[in-house]
Scaffold this motif. Structure first.
Motif, PDB file in Angstrom:
ATOM      1  N   LEU A  65       0.805  -1.225   0.000  1.00  0.00           N
ATOM      2  CA  LEU A  65       0.000   0.000   0.000  1.00  0.00           C
ATOM      3  C   LEU A  65       0.836   1.272   0.000  1.00  0.00           C
ATOM      4  CD1 LEU A  65      -3.157  -0.977   2.049  1.00  0.00           C
ATOM      5  CD2 LEU A  65      -2.697  -1.137  -0.409  1.00  0.00           C
ATOM      6  N   ASP A  66       2.168   1.137  -0.006  1.00  0.00           N
ATOM      7  CA  ASP A  66       3.018   2.311  -0.271  1.00  0.00           C
ATOM      8  C   ASP A  66       2.755   2.825  -1.679  1.00  0.00           C
ATOM      9  OD1 ASP A  66       4.180   2.126   2.229  1.00  0.00           O
ATOM     10  OD2 ASP A  66       6.108   1.348   1.493  1.00  0.00           O
ATOM     11  N   TYR A  67       2.222   1.955  -2.533  1.00  0.00           N
ATOM     12  CA  TYR A  67       1.955   2.316  -3.931  1.00  0.00           C
ATOM     13  C   TYR A  67       0.531   2.810  -4.165  1.00  0.00           C
ATOM     14  CZ  TYR A  67       6.410   0.106  -4.737  1.00  0.00           C
ATOM     15  OH  TYR A  67       7.742  -0.207  -4.690  1.00  0.00           O
ATOM     16  N   LEU A  68      -0.255   2.928  -3.114  1.00  0.00           N
ATOM     17  CA  LEU A  68      -1.635   3.382  -3.275  1.00  0.00           C
ATOM     18  C   LEU A  68      -1.814   4.734  -2.590  1.00  0.00           C
ATOM     19  CD1 LEU A  68      -4.441   2.784  -4.373  1.00  0.00           C
ATOM     20  CD2 LEU A  68      -4.954   1.611  -2.223  1.00  0.00           C
ATOM     21  N   PRO A  69      -1.820   5.825  -3.378  1.00  0.00           N
ATOM     22  CA  PRO A  69      -2.017   7.142  -2.772  1.00  0.00           C
ATOM     23  C   PRO A  69      -3.354   7.195  -2.025  1.00  0.00           C
ATOM     24  CG  PRO A  69      -1.443   7.330  -5.103  1.00  0.00           C
ATOM     25  CD  PRO A  69      -1.701   5.873  -4.822  1.00  0.00           C
ATOM     26  N   ASP A  70      -3.348   7.815  -0.894  1.00  0.00           N
ATOM     27  CA  ASP A  70      -4.560   7.979  -0.081  1.00  0.00           C
ATOM     28  C   ASP A  70      -5.179   6.645   0.344  1.00  0.00           C
ATOM     29  OD1 ASP A  70      -4.344  10.780  -0.338  1.00  0.00           O
ATOM     30  OD2 ASP A  70      -5.338  10.686  -2.280  1.00  0.00           O
ATOM     31  N   HIS A 105      -0.668   1.449  -9.619  1.00  0.00           N
ATOM     32  CA  HIS A 105       0.349   2.470  -9.334  1.00  0.00           C
ATOM     33  C   HIS A 105       1.757   1.879  -9.348  1.00  0.00           C
ATOM     34  CE1 HIS A 105      -2.270   5.901  -8.475  1.00  0.00           C
ATOM     35  NE2 HIS A 105      -3.110   5.013  -7.955  1.00  0.00           N
ATOM     36  N   LEU A 106       1.897   0.652  -8.862  1.00  0.00           N
ATOM     37  CA  LEU A 106       3.192  -0.017  -8.908  1.00  0.00           C
ATOM     38  C   LEU A 106       3.641  -0.206 -10.348  1.00  0.00           C
ATOM     39  CD1 LEU A 106       5.613  -1.571  -7.864  1.00  0.00           C
ATOM     40  CD2 LEU A 106       4.109  -3.563  -7.521  1.00  0.00           C
ATOM     41  N   ARG A 107       2.743  -0.635 -11.205  1.00  0.00           N
ATOM     42  CA  ARG A 107       3.088  -0.804 -12.623  1.00  0.00           C
ATOM     43  C   ARG A 107       3.588   0.510 -13.204  1.00  0.00           C
ATOM     44  NH1 ARG A 107       0.431  -0.269 -17.851  1.00  0.00           N
ATOM     45  NH2 ARG A 107       1.436  -1.715 -19.295  1.00  0.00           N
ATOM     46  N   ALA A 108       2.896   1.600 -12.926  1.00  0.00           N
ATOM     47  CA  ALA A 108       3.313   2.913 -13.428  1.00  0.00           C
ATOM     48  C   ALA A 108       4.686   3.277 -12.873  1.00  0.00           C
ATOM     49  CB  ALA A 108       2.274   3.977 -13.056  1.00  0.00           C
ATOM     50  N   ALA A 109       4.943   2.982 -11.608  1.00  0.00           N
ATOM     51  CA  ALA A 109       6.235   3.299 -10.998  1.00  0.00           C
ATOM     52  C   ALA A 109       7.347   2.492 -11.651  1.00  0.00           C
ATOM     53  CB  ALA A 109       6.182   3.040  -9.497  1.00  0.00           C
ATOM     54  N   LEU A 110       7.075   1.244 -11.971  1.00  0.00           N
ATOM     55  CA  LEU A 110       8.104   0.409 -12.614  1.00  0.00           C
ATOM     56  C   LEU A 110       8.385   0.882 -14.029  1.00  0.00           C
ATOM     57  CD1 LEU A 110       7.035  -3.163 -11.464  1.00  0.00           C
ATOM     58  CD2 LEU A 110       9.016  -1.844 -10.696  1.00  0.00           C
ATOM     59  N   GLN A 111       7.358   1.318 -14.745  1.00  0.00           N
ATOM     60  CA  GLN A 111       7.575   1.823 -16.099  1.00  0.00           C
ATOM     61  C   GLN A 111       8.419   3.084 -16.072  1.00  0.00           C
ATOM     62  OE1 GLN A 111       3.545   2.045 -17.636  1.00  0.00           O
ATOM     63  NE2 GLN A 111       3.897   0.181 -18.798  1.00  0.00           N
ATOM     64  N   PHE A 112       8.161   3.948 -15.087  1.00  0.00           N
ATOM     65  CA  PHE A 112       8.944   5.174 -14.954  1.00  0.00           C
ATOM     66  C   PHE A 112      10.387   4.842 -14.660  1.00  0.00           C
ATOM     67  CE2 PHE A 112      10.619   8.732 -12.435  1.00  0.00           C
ATOM     68  CZ  PHE A 112      10.462   9.742 -13.349  1.00  0.00           C
TER      69      PHE A 112
END
Length: 150
Positions: free
Chosen positions: A106-111, A139-146
């Protein structure tokens, strides 16, 4: 390709759900799951977890529980724990000098309404766990792509 390992206690509810979700929403990432405990090694996910995930298009009946091992630190680029106790148990096994990141899901889930994914084996709320895991996984997927773009 990134390799991500999702970890919970028994590897029959939360972590296989995260693996199943990630296999669908991030097929370019190699996903796996494990448990810090050894009670369910070789068993399929808990039937209510399978029903909840598969009702939303996340197949997981083919998964089998396994236990987290020290070798997982070298085998994966990121280890994602479902709660603080499992994160602590993972860190206790970390080999000296290993730098593989270990994060909470849940570190990857804002709010996020909580910092840990509640264990549906005890709460009985498999949809709540699935909602939190799916949101965090996107959100994790987006972070990994970045990260891969750097």
């Amino acid at each position: 390709m990134s390799r991500v390992l999702f970890v919970c206690l028994g590897n029959i509810c939360r972590s296989p759900t995260a693996e199943a979700v990630f296999r669908v929403i991030a097929p370019e990432v190699e996903a796996d799951s494990a448990g810090t405990g050894d009670w369910h090694i070789g068993h399929p996910p808990h039937p209510p977890a399978i029903r909840a995930a598969e009702a939303r298009g996340f197949p997981m009946s083919d998964l089998r529980a396994r236990q987290f091992t020290v070798d997982d630190f070298d085998a994966f680029d990121l280890i994602v724990a479902m709660d603080r106790q499992n994160l602590s148990d993972i860190e206790r096994l970390r080999p000296s000098g290993n730098a593989t990141p270990v994060r909470l899901m849940l570190d990857y889930l804002p709010d996020a309404p909580t910092s840990e994914v509640p264990d549906p084996y005890y709460t009985g709320d498999f949809d709540e766990a699935l909602d939190l895991i799916t949101g965090a996984a996107r959100h994790l997927r987006a972070a990994l792509q970045f990260r891969d773009a750097d």
